[in-house]
Design an enzyme around this catalytic site. Structure first.
Site, PDB file in Angstrom:
ATOM      1  N   HIS A   1     -20.646   2.603   2.050  1.00 17.61           N
ATOM      2  CA  HIS A   1     -20.003   1.358   2.514  1.00 17.61           C
ATOM      3  C   HIS A   1     -18.993   1.660   3.601  1.00 17.61           C
ATOM      4  O   HIS A   1     -18.398   2.730   3.634  1.00 17.61           O
ATOM      5  CB  HIS A   1     -19.316   0.633   1.353  1.00 17.61           C
TER       6      HIS A   1
ATOM      7  N   HIS B   1     -15.352   0.319   5.086  1.00 16.33           N
ATOM      8  CA  HIS B   1     -14.148  -0.473   4.834  1.00 16.33           C
ATOM      9  C   HIS B   1     -13.745  -1.132   6.144  1.00 16.33           C
ATOM     10  O   HIS B   1     -13.686  -0.464   7.182  1.00 16.33           O
ATOM     11  CB  HIS B   1     -12.999   0.422   4.379  1.00 16.33           C
TER      12      HIS B   1
HETATM   13  P1  5GP Z   1     -14.512   4.320  -1.738  1.00 22.53           P
HETATM   14  O1  5GP Z   1     -13.420   5.064  -2.462  1.00 22.53           O
HETATM   15  O2  5GP Z   1     -15.830   4.591  -2.427  1.00 22.53           O
HETATM   16  O3  5GP Z   1     -14.547   4.563  -0.271  1.00 22.53           O
HETATM   17  O4  5GP Z   1     -14.187   2.788  -1.872  1.00 22.53           O
HETATM   18  C1  5GP Z   1     -14.590   1.998  -2.944  1.00 22.53           C
HETATM   19  C2  5GP Z   1     -13.847   0.697  -2.805  1.00 22.53           C
HETATM   20  O5  5GP Z   1     -14.426  -0.214  -3.722  1.00 22.53           O
HETATM   21  C3  5GP Z   1     -12.357   0.778  -3.135  1.00 22.53           C
HETATM   22  O6  5GP Z   1     -11.598   0.338  -2.031  1.00 22.53           O
HETATM   23  C4  5GP Z   1     -12.196  -0.095  -4.367  1.00 22.53           C
HETATM   24  O7  5GP Z   1     -11.011  -0.838  -4.339  1.00 22.53           O
HETATM   25  C5  5GP Z   1     -13.417  -0.994  -4.304  1.00 22.53           C
HETATM   26  N1  5GP Z   1     -13.935  -1.422  -5.597  1.00 22.53           N
HETATM   27  C6  5GP Z   1     -14.040  -0.666  -6.722  1.00 22.53           C
HETATM   28  N2  5GP Z   1     -14.613  -1.382  -7.711  1.00 22.53           N
HETATM   29  C7  5GP Z   1     -14.884  -2.602  -7.190  1.00 22.53           C
HETATM   30  C8  5GP Z   1     -15.479  -3.781  -7.727  1.00 22.53           C
HETATM   31  O8  5GP Z   1     -15.882  -3.851  -8.897  1.00 22.53           O
HETATM   32  N3  5GP Z   1     -15.588  -4.850  -6.891  1.00 22.53           N
HETATM   33  C9  5GP Z   1     -15.146  -4.809  -5.595  1.00 22.53           C
HETATM   34  N4  5GP Z   1     -15.316  -5.924  -4.869  1.00 22.53           N
HETATM   35  N5  5GP Z   1     -14.580  -3.720  -5.056  1.00 22.53           N
HETATM   36  C10 5GP Z   1     -14.450  -2.624  -5.840  1.00 22.53           C
END
Ligand code: 5GP
Length: 139
Positions: free
Chosen positions: A102, A104
C-alpha cells in the site's frame, strides 16, 4: 514470502472487514487509515495479492501510481494541504505492519506527523475527512 490471505487488507478487500472507502476501481481501493498520522491520512492499495512492491508486475505498479496521484490530488484539495507526503514500506524490517502492499497519502510533513500506526482516530473525524475526500473524487 508468500501472500497471507488473512491479512487485514485482504479481509477489507473481500468485504469481511469494514473500511471508510474514498475510491475504488477494478484494480485499486483507497480508504482512510484507521490510525492516521494526520487528518486525511489515506491508504491506496492494489487489489492484486501483493505483499510488497516487488510482488507487483510492472503494469500493476504503473496503474497504481496513477491512482495514487489521483487520490493524493483529492486529499490535497480536500484537506487544504500545502504539501503531501507519499510513503510505502516494504517488509517488516522497513517497518511494514500490514503485509499487503500500500501507499500512504499523508497531507502533512512526516517530521511533524503523529507516530506510525500509534493512535486510533475518532470515528467522527475519520468520517468527515472521508466525506471531503470522496467529494473530490466524486464517489
Ligand atoms: P504499514 O505499517 O504496513 O506501512 O501501514 C499499515 C497502515 O494500516 C498503518 O498506518 C495502520 O494505521 C493502518 N491500519 C492497520 N489496521 C487497519 C485497519 O484495520 N483498517 C484501516 N483502515 N487501517 C489500518
Amino acid at each position: 514470502m508468500s501472500y497471507d490471505n488473512e491479512n487485514i487488507f485482504a479481509k477489507i478487500l473481500r468485504g469481511e472487514l469494514p473500511c471508510l472507502k474514498v475510491y475504488e476501481d477494478d484494480q485499486t481501493l483507497a480508504f482512510m487509515d484507521i490510525m492516521p498520522q494526520a487528518t486525511g491520512h489515506t491508504l491506496v492499495i492494489p487489489k492484486s495479492p501483493a505483499t510488497t512492491i516487488f510482488d507487483l508486475n510492472a503494469a500493476a505498479a504503473a496503474d497504481l501510481i496513477v491512482k495514487v496521484q489521483l487520490v493524493a490530488k483529492a486529499v490535497k484539495t480536500a484537506m487544504n494541504a500545502d504539501g503531501i507526503t507519499l510513503f510505502q514500506l516494504n517488509g517488516e524490517s522497513a517497518g511494514q505492519t500490514v503485509p499487503h502492499m500500500h501507499f500512504h497519502v499523508l497531507p502533512a510533513s512526516i517530521a511533524t506527523a503523529r507516530a506510525h500506526a500509534s493512535e486510533m482516530a475518532d470515528p467522527k473525524e475519520l468520517e468527515s475527512a472521508a466525506k471531503l475526500i470522496r467529494a473530490q473524487l466524486k464517489i
